[in-house]
Write a protein that holds these residues in place. Structure first.
Motif, PDB file in Angstrom:
ATOM      1  N   GLY A 126       0.800  -1.219   0.000  1.00 26.03           N
ATOM      2  CA  GLY A 126       0.000   0.000   0.000  1.00 26.03           C
ATOM      3  C   GLY A 126       0.832   1.268   0.000  1.00 26.03           C
ATOM      4  N   LEU A 127       2.117   1.162  -0.324  1.00 29.15           N
ATOM      5  CA  LEU A 127       2.989   2.329  -0.366  1.00 29.15           C
ATOM      6  C   LEU A 127       2.978   2.954  -1.761  1.00 29.15           C
ATOM      7  CD1 LEU A 127       6.035   0.902   1.653  1.00 29.15           C
ATOM      8  CD2 LEU A 127       4.033   2.160   2.514  1.00 29.15           C
ATOM      9  N   GLN A 128       3.563   4.140  -1.877  1.00 27.61           N
ATOM     10  CA  GLN A 128       3.638   4.847  -3.150  1.00 27.61           C
ATOM     11  C   GLN A 128       4.913   4.442  -3.891  1.00 27.61           C
ATOM     12  OE1 GLN A 128       1.171   6.957  -4.418  1.00 27.61           O
ATOM     13  NE2 GLN A 128       0.113   5.985  -2.691  1.00 27.61           N
ATOM     14  N   PRO A 129       4.860   4.332  -5.207  1.00 30.52           N
ATOM     15  CA  PRO A 129       6.058   3.931  -5.971  1.00 30.52           C
ATOM     16  C   PRO A 129       7.129   5.015  -5.984  1.00 30.52           C
ATOM     17  CG  PRO A 129       4.254   4.481  -7.455  1.00 30.52           C
ATOM     18  CD  PRO A 129       3.682   4.506  -6.068  1.00 30.52           C
ATOM     19  N   GLY A 130       8.381   4.564  -6.107  1.00 31.07           N
ATOM     20  CA  GLY A 130       9.504   5.477  -6.241  1.00 31.07           C
ATOM     21  C   GLY A 130       9.619   6.479  -5.126  1.00 31.07           C
ATOM     22  N   THR A 131       9.385   6.035  -3.884  1.00 31.32           N
ATOM     23  CA  THR A 131       9.301   6.955  -2.748  1.00 31.32           C
ATOM     24  C   THR A 131      10.180   6.480  -1.600  1.00 31.32           C
ATOM     25  OG1 THR A 131       7.010   7.511  -3.337  1.00 31.32           O
ATOM     26  CG2 THR A 131       7.706   8.020  -1.086  1.00 31.32           C
ATOM     27  N   ASP A 132      10.850   7.424  -0.957  1.00 35.12           N
ATOM     28  CA  ASP A 132      11.611   7.116   0.255  1.00 35.12           C
ATOM     29  C   ASP A 132      10.670   6.992   1.446  1.00 35.12           C
ATOM     30  OD1 ASP A 132      13.971   7.242  -1.150  1.00 35.12           O
ATOM     31  OD2 ASP A 132      14.600   9.179  -0.359  1.00 35.12           O
ATOM     32  N   TYR A 133      10.952   5.993   2.300  1.00 35.25           N
ATOM     33  CA  TYR A 133      10.225   5.831   3.561  1.00 35.25           C
ATOM     34  C   TYR A 133      11.231   5.549   4.671  1.00 35.25           C
ATOM     35  CZ  TYR A 133       5.850   5.435   0.926  1.00 35.25           C
ATOM     36  OH  TYR A 133       4.763   5.686   0.123  1.00 35.25           O
ATOM     37  N   TRP A 134      10.794   5.791   5.894  1.00 38.18           N
ATOM     38  CA  TRP A 134      11.600   5.466   7.067  1.00 38.18           C
ATOM     39  C   TRP A 134      10.793   4.514   7.945  1.00 38.18           C
ATOM     40  CZ3 TRP A 134      12.158   9.693   4.223  1.00 38.18           C
ATOM     41  CH2 TRP A 134      13.461  10.140   3.969  1.00 38.18           C
ATOM     42  N   PHE A 135      11.490   3.616   8.624  1.00 42.56           N
ATOM     43  CA  PHE A 135      10.785   2.642   9.457  1.00 42.56           C
ATOM     44  C   PHE A 135      11.622   2.301  10.685  1.00 42.56           C
ATOM     45  CE2 PHE A 135      13.495   0.113   6.736  1.00 42.56           C
ATOM     46  CZ  PHE A 135      13.914  -0.957   7.525  1.00 42.56           C
ATOM     47  N   ARG A 136      10.943   1.759  11.679  1.00 43.33           N
ATOM     48  CA  ARG A 136      11.609   1.232  12.864  1.00 43.33           C
ATOM     49  C   ARG A 136      10.713   0.170  13.487  1.00 43.33           C
ATOM     50  NH1 ARG A 136      10.840   6.836  16.059  1.00 43.33           N
ATOM     51  NH2 ARG A 136       8.639   6.622  16.655  1.00 43.33           N
ATOM     52  N   PHE A 137      11.327  -0.652  14.314  1.00 44.14           N
ATOM     53  CA  PHE A 137      10.606  -1.667  15.070  1.00 44.14           C
ATOM     54  C   PHE A 137      10.574  -1.271  16.542  1.00 44.14           C
ATOM     55  CE2 PHE A 137      12.022  -3.891  11.296  1.00 44.14           C
ATOM     56  CZ  PHE A 137      10.968  -4.748  10.997  1.00 44.14           C
ATOM     57  N   THR A 138       9.621  -1.814  17.274  1.00 44.01           N
ATOM     58  CA  THR A 138       9.525  -1.580  18.716  1.00 44.01           C
ATOM     59  C   THR A 138       9.199  -2.899  19.407  1.00 44.01           C
ATOM     60  OG1 THR A 138       7.155  -1.086  18.612  1.00 44.01           O
ATOM     61  CG2 THR A 138       8.677   0.774  18.391  1.00 44.01           C
ATOM     62  N   SER A 139       9.663  -3.029  20.639  1.00 46.13           N
ATOM     63  CA  SER A 139       9.330  -4.207  21.439  1.00 46.13           C
ATOM     64  C   SER A 139       9.594  -3.906  22.910  1.00 46.13           C
ATOM     65  CB  SER A 139      10.153  -5.420  20.998  1.00 46.13           C
ATOM     66  OG  SER A 139       9.769  -6.586  21.701  1.00 46.13           O
ATOM     67  N   GLY A 140       8.600  -4.141  23.741  1.00 48.66           N
ATOM     68  CA  GLY A 140       8.775  -3.952  25.176  1.00 48.66           C
ATOM     69  C   GLY A 140       9.240  -2.578  25.571  1.00 48.66           C
ATOM     70  N   GLY A 141       8.844  -1.567  24.829  1.00 49.11           N
ATOM     71  CA  GLY A 141       9.246  -0.201  25.132  1.00 49.11           C
ATOM     72  C   GLY A 141      10.561   0.218  24.512  1.00 49.11           C
ATOM     73  N   ASP A 143      12.997   0.831  21.137  1.00 51.67           N
ATOM     74  CA  ASP A 143      12.941   1.124  19.711  1.00 51.67           C
ATOM     75  C   ASP A 143      14.205   0.635  19.023  1.00 51.67           C
ATOM     76  OD1 ASP A 143      10.505   2.378  19.981  1.00 51.67           O
ATOM     77  OD2 ASP A 143      11.373   4.400  20.084  1.00 51.67           O
ATOM     78  N   SER A 144      14.042   0.161  17.815  1.00 44.25           N
ATOM     79  CA  SER A 144      15.194  -0.179  16.975  1.00 44.25           C
ATOM     80  C   SER A 144      15.772   1.093  16.375  1.00 44.25           C
ATOM     81  CB  SER A 144      14.755  -1.107  15.843  1.00 44.25           C
ATOM     82  OG  SER A 144      14.067  -0.366  14.835  1.00 44.25           O
ATOM     83  N   PRO A 145      16.941   1.006  15.733  1.00 46.70           N
ATOM     84  CA  PRO A 145      17.406   2.144  14.935  1.00 46.70           C
ATOM     85  C   PRO A 145      16.408   2.466  13.826  1.00 46.70           C
ATOM     86  CG  PRO A 145      19.160   0.529  15.250  1.00 46.70           C
ATOM     87  CD  PRO A 145      17.907  -0.104  15.750  1.00 46.70           C
ATOM     88  N   VAL A 146      16.443   3.698  13.361  1.00 51.30           N
ATOM     89  CA  VAL A 146      15.585   4.146  12.260  1.00 51.30           C
ATOM     90  C   VAL A 146      16.308   3.897  10.946  1.00 51.30           C
ATOM     91  CG1 VAL A 146      14.471   6.139  11.190  1.00 51.30           C
ATOM     92  CG2 VAL A 146      14.458   5.864  13.687  1.00 51.30           C
ATOM     93  N   ALA A 147      15.597   3.334   9.973  1.00 50.72           N
ATOM     94  CA  ALA A 147      16.198   3.001   8.679  1.00 50.72           C
ATOM     95  C   ALA A 147      15.422   3.644   7.541  1.00 50.72           C
ATOM     96  CB  ALA A 147      16.239   1.489   8.492  1.00 50.72           C
ATOM     97  N   ARG A 148      16.145   3.923   6.466  1.00 53.49           N
ATOM     98  CA  ARG A 148      15.533   4.416   5.236  1.00 53.49           C
ATOM     99  C   ARG A 148      15.342   3.248   4.274  1.00 53.49           C
ATOM    100  NH1 ARG A 148      17.880   4.855   0.254  1.00 53.49           N
ATOM    101  NH2 ARG A 148      16.898   6.235  -1.271  1.00 53.49           N
TER     102      ARG A 148
END
Length: 556
Positions: A126-141, A143-148
Motif C-alpha cells: 500500500g505504499l507509493q512507488p519510487g518513494t523514500d520511507y523510514w521505518f523502525r521496530f519496537t518491542s517492550g518499550g 525502539d530499533s534504529p531508524v532506517a531508510r
C-alpha cells in the motif's frame, strides 16, 4: 497532514522453510550444550536488558507498492541466536514518509518466536512507488534504529535513472566491511545488490586471510547445523558497517556457495563430507532456513532465490539461484562440461529466464548472476601466475583451461541462453556477477573462439570481493603486483575481457540511464583497517544497442 494508515501484510519469519525432523532434533539436543558457548562467543552487549535490537534492521526486495522489512529481537539475554530459547515476544513496526515519523503510513505487529530464531519479517504493501520511507521496530518499550528504504518505481514509469551498489564475497575473518560503510555514506542508492557469499561457512582460520585472522568467526567450527548457520548469520549482522548499509537502502540479495558450503551443488558440496558432516540434504535445508530467517529476501519459488524485480520502464532485474539445481561440477578440462544432460540453472529456471528476457519491455535487462558467464581460458598463463590463480579458483594447478564452477563448466546452458538472445534479437542484457574475487568488465560473445568476429550477445560487470582473498593475498605480495602481470596475459587469451583487476578489494556502483549502463569500480585502502578509505579505480559502460563494453574516464 498525516496520511491514513495503509493496509499491511505481515509475513512472520515462521513462514520460511520448515526444518527437517533431523534438523529439529539436532537443534533441540544442542540447545543445552550450546547456550553457554554461544553466549560467550557474542559481544558482552548481548547480555543487556531485554528486549534489544542488537542485529540492526533491514529492508529488501522493493516493489512499486511495498517493501520487505526485517529485524531480530533479543527478548532476554539467554535468547542468543541459534540457542532455540527465549519467550514469544511481540514486535511492532511503523513506517513513515519522514525520518521524524510525523507522517505515519503503516503500522503493525507480529510475534517473534524461538522457532524462527526471534527474527521478524513484515511485507508492507500500500505504499507509493519510487518513494523514500523510514521505518523502525519496537518491542517492550525499546525502539530499533531508524532506517531508510525506497520503493521501486511504478511498472509503467518513465524512469530517468537508477543507481545500485553492487557487492559480493564478504569473509568476516579476512577483514572489516568498510565497502558497506562507503556505500551507506553515499545517500544516493535506490537499492544495493548482494551477489552472493554474504557469509562464509568455514571454521576459524580455515579460509584465506593472507595468513592472519583479523576477527574470528562465531561459532569457531565449520557451520553444519541450523543453530550454526543462525549464529554465523547473527555474527555478520553485528558488523557496524553492514548495519549502516542496511539502514541506508533496501538490499536485493541472492546466494552463492558459501551460504551453504564451498562449491555447493544440488547433491553436495566440495566442502561437505557426507556422513561425517551429516546428510547434505539436512545441511542444505538448515542453511536455507537460516538464510530466509536472517535476510530480507522473498523466496519466489519454494526454497530458492530466483525471482524478478522491475524498476519502471528503465530496467528489470532477473535474480538467479545457481546452487539449488546445478549438476555436480565436472572434472577440470573434461569433455563433460559440454554434456547437455548437465545443468547449472535447472530446466525450469532456464526456461523462466529465457521467457522473462524475451517478454521484457524495459530498456535494460539486468541479470543478477552469482558466477561468471563470460568464457575464461587461462591455459596461456605462465606457471608462476597459473598456480595462484588456480588456487583462488579451486582448480588443479597444472595446465588448466577453465573453471568448471562457473558457466564454463555448463556450456550447454550457456549456449542455449546466448542463442536465445541472438535468435530473438534481445539487446541490452547486462550480467552482474560476483564470486571470483576480482573485478572484470566483459563482452559476452556468442563464440569466444572466434571473437571478435563472433558478435557479443551481452555484457558483464563483475565486482571484486569485499574482503575475501584475491591473487595478491594468496601469493602474499604487495597489492597490484600480480595484476600488473596477469591482467595483460588474461586479456590476451580472452579478447572479450576489456579489463580485469586481480588484486584489490572493494565494490561497484551501477548507474543506469536510457543511454547507457555504467559500472564504477571502487577499491578500499586496506581490508584489515576498520577505517579504510575508498577510492574510484575505473569505470566501464555499455551503450544502449551495442552489447559491447567500453571504458568511461569519469565516475557518475
Amino acid at each position: 497532514m498525516t496520511s491514513p494508515l495503509r493496509s499491511v501484510e505481515a509475513v512472520p519469519a515462521r513462514n520460511t522453510l520448515a526444518p527437517s525432523r533431523r534438523t529439529v532434533v539436532k537443534a533441540a539436543a544442542a540447545t543445552a550444550v550450546l547456550a553457554g558457548p554461544l553466549a560467550a562467543a557474542l559481544p558482552a552487549r548481548a547480555a543487556t536488558a531485554a528486549p534489544v535490537f542488537r542485529h540492526g534492521v533491514a529492508s529488501g526486495d522493493p516493489l512499486p507498492d511495498g517493501v520487505l522489512l526485517w529485524t531480530r529481537v533479543t527478548p532476554v539475554p539467554e535468547a542468543v541466536p541459534g540457542s532455540g530459547v527465549g519467550p514469544d515476544t511481540e514486535v511492532g513496526w511503523v513506517v513513515a514518509r519522514d525520518k521524524a515519523f510525523t507522517s505515519v503510513v503503516a503500522t503493525g505487529s507480529t510475534t517473534a518466536t524461538a522457532a524462527t530464531d526471534h527474527t521478524v519479517k513484515a511485507d508492507i504493501r500500500g505504499l507509493q512507488p519510487g518513494t523514500d520511507y523510514w521505518f523502525r521496530f519496537t518491542s517492550g518499550g525499546a525502539d530499533s534504529p531508524v532506517a531508510r528504504t525506497r520503493t521501486a518505481p511504478a511498472a509503467d514509469a518513465a524512469v530517468t535513472g537508477l543507481r545500485f551498489g553492487v557487492v559480493s564475497c564478504a569473509n568476516w575473518e579476512a577483514g572489516y566491511f568498510s565497502p558497506y560503510r562507503h556505500l551507506a555514506a553515499r545517500g544516493d542508492l535506490d537499492a544495493w545488490l548482494h551477489l552472493g557469499d554474504y557469509i562464509y561457512e568455514y571454521g576459524n582460520g580455515e579460509y584465506g586471510t593472507r595468513g592472519t585472522v583479523v576477527r574470528p568467526h562465531s561459532p569457531a567450527h565449520e557451520i553444519l547445523t541450523l543453530a550454526d548457520y543462525r549464529l554465523r548469520h547473527a555474527t555478520y549482522k553485528t558488523d557496524p558497517d553492514l548495519q549502516a548499509l542496511h539502514l541506508a537502502a533496501p538490499v536485493v540479495a541472492i546466494w552463492d556457495d558459501h551460504e551453504f558450503a564451498d562449491n555447493a551443488w544440488s547433491g553436495g558440496a566440495g566442502n561437505h563430507t557426507e556422513g561425517a558432516e551429516g546428510a547434505w540434504a539436512a545441511r542444505q535445508a538448515a542453511a536455507k532456513q537460516a538464510y530466509f530467517e536472517w535476510m530480507p529476501v522473498r523466496p519466489a519459488v519454494a526454497g530458492t532465490t530466483y525471482r524478478r524485480l522491475r524498476f519502471g520502464k528503465l530496467a528489470d532485474l532477473s535474480l538467479l539461484d545457481l546452487r539449488s539445481f546445478r549438476s555436480q561440477q565436472a572434472a577440470t578440462a573434461s569433455g563433460s562440461v559440454d554434456d547437455p544432460d548437465r545443468t547449472l540453472t535447472g530446466r525450469a529456471q532456464l526456461d523462466w529466464l529465457k521467457a522473462g528476457l524475451k517478454a521484457s519491455d524495459t530498456k535494460w535487462r539486468l541479470v543478477g548472476n552469482s558466477v561468471m558467464i563470460s568464457p575464461f581460458a587461462v591455459g596461456a598463463l605462465s606457471a608462476d601466475l597459473l598456480r595462484p590463480l588456480a588456487k583462488l579458483l579451486g582448480l588443479p594447478q597444472e595446465g588448466i583451461a577453465l573453471n568448471t564452477d562457473q558457466w564454463d563448466g555448463y556450456t550447454d546452458d550457456r549456449r542455449e541462453l546466448l542463442a536465445h538472445l541472438k535468435a530473438n534479437a534481445i539487446g541490452n542484457t547486462v550480467f552482474l556477477t560476483g564470486d571470483i574475487h576480482m573485478a572484470w568488465a566483459n563482452d559476452v560473445p556468442h563464440d569466444a573462439g572466434t571473437y571478435p568476429l563472433s558478435a557479443s550477445a551481452a555484457t558483464e560487470f563483475v565486482v571484486t570481493s569485499l574482503t575475501s582473498d584475491n591473487l595478491d593475498d594468496i601469493v602474499k605480495v604487495p597489492e597490484g603486483t600480480v595484476s600488473a602481470v596477469a591482467a595483460p596475459v588474461i586479456q590476451a587469451a580472452n579478447r572479450h575481457v576489456r579489463w580485469v583487476d586481480t588484486d584489490r578489494h572493494g565494490y561497484g556502483v551501477l548507474d543506469i540511464t536510457a543511454e547507457r549502463a555504467q559500472m564504477d569500480y571502487y577499491v578500499v585502502s586496506d581490508r584489515t583497517d576498520p577505517n579504510a578509505t575508498s577510492a574510484w579505480a575505473r569505470s566501464y559502460r555499455t551503450r544502449s544497442g551495442t552489447q559491447k563494453v567500453e571504458r568511461s574516464y569519469t565516475p557518475v
